[in-house]
Design a protein around this motif. Structure first.
Motif, short mmCIF file in Angstrom:
data_model
loop_
_atom_site.label_atom_id
_atom_site.label_comp_id
_atom_site.label_asym_id
_atom_site.label_seq_id
_atom_site.Cartn_x
_atom_site.Cartn_y
_atom_site.Cartn_z
N GLY A 43 0.92 -1.72 -0.12
CA GLY A 43 0.15 0.06 -0.23
C GLY A 43 1.08 1.08 0.25
O GLY A 43 0.02 2.10 0.47
N LYS A 44 2.05 1.07 0.03
CA LYS A 44 2.94 2.71 0.31
C LYS A 44 2.83 3.40 -1.27
O LYS A 44 3.12 4.86 -0.78
CB LYS A 44 4.89 1.57 -0.28
CG LYS A 44 4.97 0.48 0.74
CD LYS A 44 6.51 -0.03 0.28
CE LYS A 44 6.35 -0.09 -1.17
NZ LYS A 44 6.48 -1.66 -1.43
N THR A 45 2.47 2.30 -2.61
CA THR A 45 1.97 3.98 -3.93
C THR A 45 0.95 4.37 -3.34
O THR A 45 0.60 5.38 -3.61
CB THR A 45 2.12 3.00 -4.57
OG1 THR A 45 3.57 2.44 -4.69
CG2 THR A 45 1.52 3.97 -5.78
N THR A 46 -0.20 3.28 -3.38
CA THR A 46 -1.61 4.19 -2.46
C THR A 46 -1.45 5.72 -1.47
O THR A 46 -2.06 6.68 -1.51
CB THR A 46 -2.35 2.87 -1.70
OG1 THR A 46 -2.32 2.09 -2.77
CG2 THR A 46 -3.85 3.38 -1.55
N LEU A 47 -0.60 4.80 -0.50
CA LEU A 47 -0.68 6.19 0.58
C LEU A 47 0.58 7.18 0.14
O LEU A 47 -0.54 8.40 0.35
CB LEU A 47 0.09 5.36 2.01
CG LEU A 47 0.91 6.73 3.17
CD1 LEU A 47 -0.37 7.13 3.30
CD2 LEU A 47 2.04 6.04 4.23
N GLU A 195 9.88 2.64 0.26
CA GLU A 195 10.35 1.64 -1.10
C GLU A 195 10.35 0.39 -0.47
O GLU A 195 10.77 -0.26 0.86
CB GLU A 195 12.39 1.79 -0.08
CG GLU A 195 13.48 2.63 -0.95
CD GLU A 195 13.26 1.68 -2.50
OE1 GLU A 195 13.11 0.97 -2.54
OE2 GLU A 195 13.99 2.42 -3.35
N GLN A 196 11.04 -0.90 -1.57
CA GLN A 196 10.99 -2.58 -1.23
C GLN A 196 12.03 -2.98 -1.29
O GLN A 196 12.31 -3.77 -0.22
CB GLN A 196 9.88 -3.07 -2.61
CG GLN A 196 9.23 -3.70 -2.78
CD GLN A 196 8.62 -3.82 -3.63
OE1 GLN A 196 9.07 -5.44 -3.76
NE2 GLN A 196 7.86 -3.71 -4.82
N ASN A 197 12.74 -1.96 -0.96
CA ASN A 197 14.46 -1.90 -0.68
C ASN A 197 14.68 -1.82 0.17
O ASN A 197 15.61 -1.09 -0.13
CB ASN A 197 15.50 -1.65 -2.40
CG ASN A 197 16.39 -2.41 -2.38
OD1 ASN A 197 16.94 -2.89 -1.53
ND2 ASN A 197 17.45 -2.31 -2.86
N1 LIG Z 1 -5.64 0.69 -8.90
C1 LIG Z 1 -6.03 0.58 -7.88
N2 LIG Z 1 -7.83 -0.52 -8.08
C2 LIG Z 1 -7.80 -0.85 -7.51
N3 LIG Z 1 -6.52 -1.30 -6.25
C3 LIG Z 1 -5.18 -1.46 -6.95
C4 LIG Z 1 -5.40 -0.31 -7.45
N4 LIG Z 1 -4.24 -0.09 -7.27
C5 LIG Z 1 -3.80 -0.21 -6.64
N5 LIG Z 1 -4.30 -1.36 -5.61
C6 LIG Z 1 -4.60 -2.50 -4.65
O1 LIG Z 1 -3.64 -2.01 -3.83
C7 LIG Z 1 -2.91 -2.58 -3.00
C8 LIG Z 1 -1.40 -1.34 -2.44
O2 LIG Z 1 -1.01 -1.51 -3.84
P1 LIG Z 1 0.35 -0.59 -4.14
O3 LIG Z 1 0.38 0.50 -4.93
O4 LIG Z 1 0.00 1.08 -3.09
O5 LIG Z 1 1.36 -1.15 -2.62
P2 LIG Z 1 2.69 -0.77 -3.03
O6 LIG Z 1 3.32 -0.63 -1.97
O7 LIG Z 1 3.18 0.42 -3.49
O8 LIG Z 1 3.44 -1.99 -3.99
P3 LIG Z 1 4.49 -2.07 -5.08
O9 LIG Z 1 6.46 -2.01 -3.70
O10 LIG Z 1 4.74 -3.35 -5.79
O11 LIG Z 1 5.16 -0.86 -5.71
C9 LIG Z 1 -2.41 -4.45 -3.26
O12 LIG Z 1 -3.47 -5.01 -3.03
C10 LIG Z 1 -3.27 -3.31 -5.06
O13 LIG Z 1 -3.12 -4.67 -6.06
#
Ligand SMILES: Nc1ncnc2c1ncn2[C@@H]1O[C@H](COP(=O)(O)OP(=O)(O)OP(=O)(O)O)[C@@H](O)[C@H]1O
Ligand SMILES: [Mg+2]
Length: 241
Positions: A43-47, A195-197
């Motif tokens: 959920g990092k990018t989402t945040l 970061e994932q790293n």
């Molecule tokens: N546009 C979207 N619609 C629906 N679900 C989404 C969308 N984008 C992300 N998700 C879901 O939200 C959750 C968090 O995704 P996110 O991209 O925030 O993770 P992340 O930590 O950034 O991952 P990564 O390290 O791979 O970039 C995941 O379960 C993903 O499948």
């Protein structure tokens, strides 16, 4: 200003019915590198996208003591709040120089501002100066990441939100990019590094949060988390770089 530069309280972000960020709390102090580490899909990018105003969210968020929810996109830029997205989002068929100038678009009429920003970016990234006339798509992965950061610096940010700058880069290049991120911190830019790293991020950060399926599960000084057995077992296991 007293208090944290950025404070997030009980933030929730959902895609339809699926909650990807579930009640996180974060404090980011000025002049430091704060990292959020976590696996793919945590959920990092989402945040970061929510904090940058690109996704709707619930909760409370303050930047420079002001309500982030009430800040327009222009307000954020003017107050130095700047996101470097995961996909780098460069214009591949445009020269390096034009990509950089877009970073100062909001201030484009202020020629002195633009000239000073450009001088400073070229000073920090001489490679970009050498390649200013070259199309962005002809750059190496590491150079493209430098360009994405350089473009953000064109707005003279106070807070940089960096989404996974190590993505797709070889280990030596990752180290190079993150050393430059530390250089920015030393010049007074505050950094939120996602970061994932985990190893590379904990090496460079001051403070760290560990994110797992939408929640923060650990928090502390980065150097403490780097030696925490739970972090080692789950996030640092096997990779010794
Ligand atoms: N546009 C979207 N619609 C629906 N679900 C989404 C969308 N984008 C992300 N998700 C879901 O939200 C959750 C968090 O995704 P996110 O991209 O925030 O993770 P992340 O930590 O950034 O991952 P990564 O390290 O791979 O970039 C995941 O379960 C993903 O499948
Ligand atoms: Mg991501």
């Amino acid at each position: 200003m007293s208090g944290p530069l950025l404070e997030l309280e009980d933030i929730h972000v959902a895609y339809g019915k699926v909650e990807a960020v579930r009640g996180i709390n974060l404090k980011l102090d000025e002049g430091r590198i704060t990292t959020v580490i976590g696996a793919n899909g945590a959920g990092k990018t989402t945040l970061l996208s929510a904090a940058a105003g690109l996704l709707p969210w619930r909760g409370r968020a303050q930047y420079q003591g002001r309500d982030l929810a009430r800040m327009s996109a222009e307000d954020r830029v003017e107050r130095g709040f700047c996101l470097v997205p995961e996909q780098r989002a460069l214009f591949g068929d445009m020269p390096v120089l034009d990509n950089l100038l877009l970073g100062a678009y909001v201030r484009r009429r202020d020629k002195t501002f633009v000239r000073k920003s450009l001088e400073s970016v070229f000073e920090q990234f001489p490679r970009l100066a050498e390649r200013r006339a070259q199309e962005a798509q002809t750059l190496s992965g590491g150079e493209r990441q430098m360009l994405a950061i350089g473009r953000a610096l064109m707005s003279q940010p106070r807070l940089l939100l960096l989404d996974e700058p190590s993505l797709g880069l070889a280990p030596t290049i990752v180290r190079d990019v993150l050393t430059r991120v530390r250089g920015l911190r030393d010049q007074g830019v505050s950094i939120l590094l996602v970061e994932q790293n985990a190893r590379a991020a904990l090496d460079v950060a001051d403070h760290a949060y560990v994110m797992d399926t939408g929640e923060f599960v650990l928090e502390g000084p980065a150097s403490d988390l780097a030696t925490d057995p739970r972090v080692i077992a789950t996030y640092l296991g096997g990779s010794s770089d």
